[in-house]
Design an enzyme around this catalytic site. Structure first.
Site, PDB file in Angstrom:
ATOM      1  N   ASP A 190     -39.108 119.242  61.965  1.00  0.00           N
ATOM      2  CA  ASP A 190     -37.647 119.114  62.022  1.00  0.00           C
ATOM      3  C   ASP A 190     -37.123 119.761  63.300  1.00  0.00           C
ATOM      4  O   ASP A 190     -36.052 120.368  63.304  1.00  0.00           O
ATOM      5  CB  ASP A 190     -37.011 119.763  60.785  1.00  0.00           C
ATOM      6  CG  ASP A 190     -35.570 119.321  60.584  1.00  0.00           C
ATOM      7  OD1 ASP A 190     -35.170 118.307  61.189  1.00  0.00           O
ATOM      8  OD2 ASP A 190     -34.831 119.993  59.837  1.00  0.00           O
ATOM      9  N   LYS A 193     -37.083 115.802  68.290  1.00  0.00           N
ATOM     10  CA  LYS A 193     -37.757 114.566  67.869  1.00  0.00           C
ATOM     11  C   LYS A 193     -38.752 114.078  68.930  1.00  0.00           C
ATOM     12  O   LYS A 193     -39.762 113.460  68.599  1.00  0.00           O
ATOM     13  CB  LYS A 193     -36.731 113.470  67.566  1.00  0.00           C
ATOM     14  CG  LYS A 193     -35.550 113.933  66.697  1.00  0.00           C
ATOM     15  CD  LYS A 193     -35.965 114.788  65.513  1.00  0.00           C
ATOM     16  CE  LYS A 193     -34.794 115.571  64.955  1.00  0.00           C
ATOM     17  NZ  LYS A 193     -35.181 116.607  63.993  1.00  0.00           N
ATOM     18  N   ASP A 218     -38.544 114.853  59.360  1.00  0.00           N
ATOM     19  CA  ASP A 218     -37.130 114.583  59.108  1.00  0.00           C
ATOM     20  C   ASP A 218     -36.515 113.820  60.279  1.00  0.00           C
ATOM     21  O   ASP A 218     -37.035 113.834  61.396  1.00  0.00           O
ATOM     22  CB  ASP A 218     -36.391 115.911  58.898  1.00  0.00           C
ATOM     23  CG  ASP A 218     -34.961 115.710  58.416  1.00  0.00           C
ATOM     24  OD1 ASP A 218     -34.652 114.624  57.887  1.00  0.00           O
ATOM     25  OD2 ASP A 218     -34.137 116.645  58.576  1.00  0.00           O
ATOM     26  N   ASN A 219     -35.395 113.165  60.001  1.00  0.00           N
ATOM     27  CA  ASN A 219     -34.588 112.476  61.031  1.00  0.00           C
ATOM     28  C   ASN A 219     -35.365 111.413  61.789  1.00  0.00           C
ATOM     29  O   ASN A 219     -35.167 111.224  62.984  1.00  0.00           O
ATOM     30  CB  ASN A 219     -34.010 113.484  62.038  1.00  0.00           C
ATOM     31  CG  ASN A 219     -33.136 114.535  61.399  1.00  0.00           C
ATOM     32  OD1 ASN A 219     -33.372 115.738  61.583  1.00  0.00           O
ATOM     33  ND2 ASN A 219     -32.132 114.132  60.662  1.00  0.00           N
ATOM     34  N   GLU A 248     -28.007 114.104  57.035  1.00  0.00           N
ATOM     35  CA  GLU A 248     -27.463 115.237  56.304  1.00  0.00           C
ATOM     36  C   GLU A 248     -25.929 115.236  56.228  1.00  0.00           C
ATOM     37  O   GLU A 248     -25.243 115.116  57.227  1.00  0.00           O
ATOM     38  CB  GLU A 248     -27.948 116.563  56.911  1.00  0.00           C
ATOM     39  CG  GLU A 248     -27.973 116.603  58.414  1.00  0.00           C
ATOM     40  CD  GLU A 248     -29.310 116.209  59.003  1.00  0.00           C
ATOM     41  OE1 GLU A 248     -29.668 116.770  60.048  1.00  0.00           O
ATOM     42  OE2 GLU A 248     -30.004 115.356  58.428  1.00  0.00           O
TER      43      GLU A 248
END
Length: 263
Positions: A190, A193, A218-219, A248
């Site tokens: 997280d 990226k 994540d993401n 989120e």
């Protein structure tokens, strides 16, 4: 004179409504707009007005409202703050339930988190670990790390969660020697990226993955990690599955990619 005053008041009311309700409602459905609004415009404006940072404001909310030594209370306060007062880039409550289920099912002994930010996900993971389990969480930004330490301590998890300051690319090759960990059971990505792919390749190279190690990223949709997704989905080294969710505290699509290392 009065007409000018009334016009000014009317303009202020419109601006107030735009900033407080209309724009936030509109950007809820677009990941790019949500990040631009919350992570650039609102954050920088509040930083200037309050002379504090978003992590500092989040920490104050935890210290003012959360029960000390109660991880569930800390998580609840952060989620409420981010939904109702100021958005922040935690994994959040919706994707947090997916994270919880993966951790609970795996019951890991050794955990690595890349990207601590304010400590929300470290608390979320740490509260589910059994006695003797270890969570190492890496954070590059020293200001974020300072706040995260306070949040983790407030949750009463300082003996379970160990925060390490520095770049993931510098620390990953040193983890075995420095912390005596041979392999990780679970890794939560997280952080930046752009580092997802480079860091899992580095983890492979350093032999910190074992057969069955679970990676959760994540993401992967917003802001996105396309090169990482292409790698884990096509590589024979991984069995990957996408969990659709939302960015989120918004309604914009995002998700988590769970990848099991096959060795």
């Amino acid at each position: 004179m009065w007409s000018v005053l009334i016009s000014c008041i009317g303009l202020l009311v419109v601006l107030y409504a735009l900033c407080l309700w209309i724009i936030p409602a509109v950007v809820q459905y677009s990941g790019c707009l949500a990040l631009l609004w919350h992570d650039v415009i609102v954050e920088k404006s509040l930083d200037t007005i309050t002379r504090t940072t978003r992590p500092q404001r989040l920490l104050k909310a935890v210290q003012d409202r959360a029960i000390r030594g109660n991880p569930k209370s800390v998580i609840s306060v952060i989620d409420h703050y981010c939904r109702n007062q100021e958005w922040a880039m935690n994994v959040g409550d919706e994707k947090g339930f997916i994270l919880d289920s993966v951790v609970s099912e795996l019951n890991p002994q050794t955990v690595l988190e890349l990207g601590t930010y304010c400590g929300y996900s470290a608390v979320r993971i740490g509260r589910l670990l059994h006695s003797g389990a270890r969570l190492l969480t890496l954070e590059f930004n020293p200001d974020y790390a300072a706040v995260a330490r306070e949040v983790i301590s407030w949750a009463g998890l300082e003996n379970t969660v160990q925060l390490v300051e520095g770049a993931s690319g510098d620390w990953i090759p040193r983890l075995r020697e420095h912390f005596g960990i041979h392999t990780f059971d679970f890794i939560f990505l997280d952080h930046w990226k752009e580092r997802y792919l480079a860091d899992i390749k580095l983890l492979e190279e350093c032999r910190l993955l074992r057969k069955g190690t679970v990676l959760l990223a994540d993401n992967v949709v917003c802001p996105g990690a396309p090169d990482y997704l292409e790698y884990v989905r096509k590589s024979p080294l991984y069995d990957s599955r996408y969990f659709k969710s939302h960015l989120e505290y918004t309604k914009a699509e995002d998700g988590l990619e769970k990848s099991v290392y096959l060795g």
